[in-house]
Write a protein that holds these residues in place. Structure first.
Motif, mmCIF file in Angstrom:
data_model
loop_
_atom_site.group_PDB
_atom_site.id
_atom_site.type_symbol
_atom_site.label_atom_id
_atom_site.label_comp_id
_atom_site.label_asym_id
_atom_site.label_seq_id
_atom_site.Cartn_x
_atom_site.Cartn_y
_atom_site.Cartn_z
ATOM 1 N N THR B 2 0.843 -1.189 0.000
ATOM 2 C CA THR B 2 0.000 0.000 0.000
ATOM 3 C C THR B 2 0.876 1.235 0.000
ATOM 4 N N TYR B 3 0.358 2.223 -0.648
ATOM 5 C CA TYR B 3 1.107 3.476 -0.740
ATOM 6 C C TYR B 3 0.248 4.589 -0.170
ATOM 7 N N ASN B 4 0.801 5.376 0.653
ATOM 8 C CA ASN B 4 0.052 6.499 1.207
ATOM 9 C C ASN B 4 0.213 7.732 0.329
ATOM 10 N N ASP B 6 0.177 11.299 -0.674
ATOM 11 C CA ASP B 6 0.250 12.532 0.103
ATOM 12 C C ASP B 6 0.497 13.707 -0.844
#
Lengths: 258, 221
Positions: B2-4, B6
């Motif tokens: 998973t990639y946050n 931002d």
């Protein structure tokens, strides 16, 4: 009509020659076209009749000989140079109608007809439109004034093309196989228009394969064969009672037609 | 994995993106403007009937059509100044190269549009006494322009994308700014995604408009 011989011709070809590369299509042709005359040019395909008529308004540049318009030499530039008249001047007074009509598809019927008078002759739009509507009436297409060429039949297109040529009020009209691209049932309406012009005394040179029509409408017939005028005379002599053997062979193929 | 996502850092640099986008637009329209002039002159040379002009115009076209735009940019910025002795501003090199590049393609679009018009049209214009100039402006061009329009728009859309290459010679266009923002925020996914979305946002309406125009033109034929 007998004083035709003494009249000065409107347009004249003197020893006219035309070659495409090494191929000589016209081998020295002479023609004097007098006012009110209708000359029909007949002959087998490849005989040079279309090339000949196209040389008369410099649509093809002759490679030898002369074109004279009211006895003045026509030169190889668009504008007049001294006594030599330019082909621009020539074409303003010598109209041409093509086998494939060549109407301007982005203009309406009326715009097609007024294009020459307005752009070339600098007539006012109103003046040009009045004449154009008169001409469209004569060819029976006044109601099509706002139609685009693509919505017309072949015969209608060709009648518009004739009106377009006439709008320049030319002294001579050159007709280059104007019915050859038409469906047979549409030929009659175009021929009727041309006949009407002949009756009004329009000077014309007509390249045609319609022998009966040529015999009927013309005052003189030229038979072209292999780049020369092989026979010349009245329709009676050339088409109805040909003597020359090649001419006999050519004309006989068309008998029973038309 | 998973990639946050931002976008905070990227959002703070939105002025850089907008400025970059503006620069891309300037180079696009600038090079289209000069390209039309160059294309027009080249097309005229090709159709002039003068052999020397025709050959010169052809050489130019093939030179620019057969080398990659990136190579042309590098050559004009790094090699060309050595040849003439002196230096060249990177913005000048970028505009010059982009214009010459698109001009070569426009010339071909113009030329093929004009020669596609049936010769009978020229003859009919000539037969009513029109000069070659009148025939060109009143009969040939109005018909040819219509045929050119779809390829012209297509080439111009490609041109907008091509401006991204000027970033390699440090012209601060959208692609260059995206790299700058990435350098400051260490957020490549966000930076480059925003860049891509901005290109799409600019070009999607254009390609749709081109399709619509083409359909309309077909109807009126």
């Amino acid at each position: 009509m007998t004083d035709n011989q003494h009249q000065t011709p409107i347009i004249e070809a003197v020893d006219l020659r035309k070659s495409f590369g090494a191929h000589e299509v016209l081998k020295g042709l002479d023609l004097k076209l007098n006012r009110g005359e209708v000359v029909a040019l007949i002959g087998p395909s490849g005989s040079g009749k279309s090339t000949f008529i196209r040389c008369l308004n410099h649509m093809e540049t002759p490679t030898g000989g002369q074109i004279r318009f009211h006895q003045k030499l026509v030169g190889n530039s668009f504008r007049d140079k001294g006594d030599v008249i330019g082909f621009g001047t020539l074409r303003r007074q010598v109209g041409m109608v093509f086998q494939h009509f060549n109407l301007f598809p982005h203009k309406t019927v009326l715009q097609n007809v007024i294009e020459g008078p307005v752009t070339v002759l600098r007539q006012s739009k109103k003046e040009a439109e009045e004449l154009a509507m008169d001409l469209l009436g004569q060819v029976g297409l006044a109601m099509k004034r706002d139609a685009y060429p693509n919505h017309l039949s072949g015969g209608q297109k060709q009648r518009v093309a004739i009106a377009r040529a006439l709008a320049m009020q030319p002294e001579v009209l050159l007709l280059d196989e104007v019915t050859s691209a038409l469906d047979p049932e549409l030929v009659g309406e175009v021929l009727a228009v041309i006949r009407g012009l002949a009756d009004k005394g329009m000077t014309m040179a007509i390249v045609t394969h319609e022998m009966a029509f040529a015999a009927d409408v013309s005052s003189r017939v030229l038979f072209l064969d292999q780049g020369v005028i092989a026979a010349c005379g009245s329709p009676q002599a050339i088409i109805r009672n040909p003597e020359n053997e090649r001419l006999k062979g050519f004309v006989s193929r068309f008998h029973g037609q038309g | 994995m998973t990639y946050n996502w931002d976008f905070h850092g990227v959002w703070q640099n939105s002025d850089l993106f907008l400025w970059g986008l503006w620069i891309s637009v300037v180079y696009t329209f600038g090079s289209i403007f000069f390209g039309i002039i160059i294309g027009f002159i080249t097309c005229a040379a090709r159709l002039s009937g003068w052999r020397v002009l025709d050959i010169a115009a052809r050489c130019y076209q093939e030179l620019f059509r057969c080398t990659p735009l990136l190579v042309q940019l590098l050559w004009f910025y790094y090699a060309f100044p050595l040849l003439v002795g002196g230096s060249i501003d990177n913005r000048v090199a970028a505009m010059l190269t982009l214009s010459l590049y698109v001009g070569a393609f426009y010339a071909e679009i113009f030329r093929s549009g004009i020669v596609s018009i049936d010769n009978g049209q020229r003859e009919a214009a000539a037969a009513i006494g029109m000069s070659p100039m009148q025939s060109m402006t009143r009969i040939i061009l109005p018909q040819a322009l219509k045929r050119m329009l779809p390829s012209f728009i297509n080439q111009s859309v490609i041109q907008f994308k091509n401006t991204s290459l000027v970033s390699v010679i440090s012209v601060a266009d959208l692609a260059y700014m995206a790299a700058v923002v990435n350098g400051q925020t260490y957020r490549p996914l966000e930076s480059y995604t925003i860049m891509a979305l901005l290109y799409i946002a600019m070009l999607l309406p254009l390609t749709q408009a081109a399709d619509w125009i083409e359909k309309r033109l077909r109807v009126s034929d």
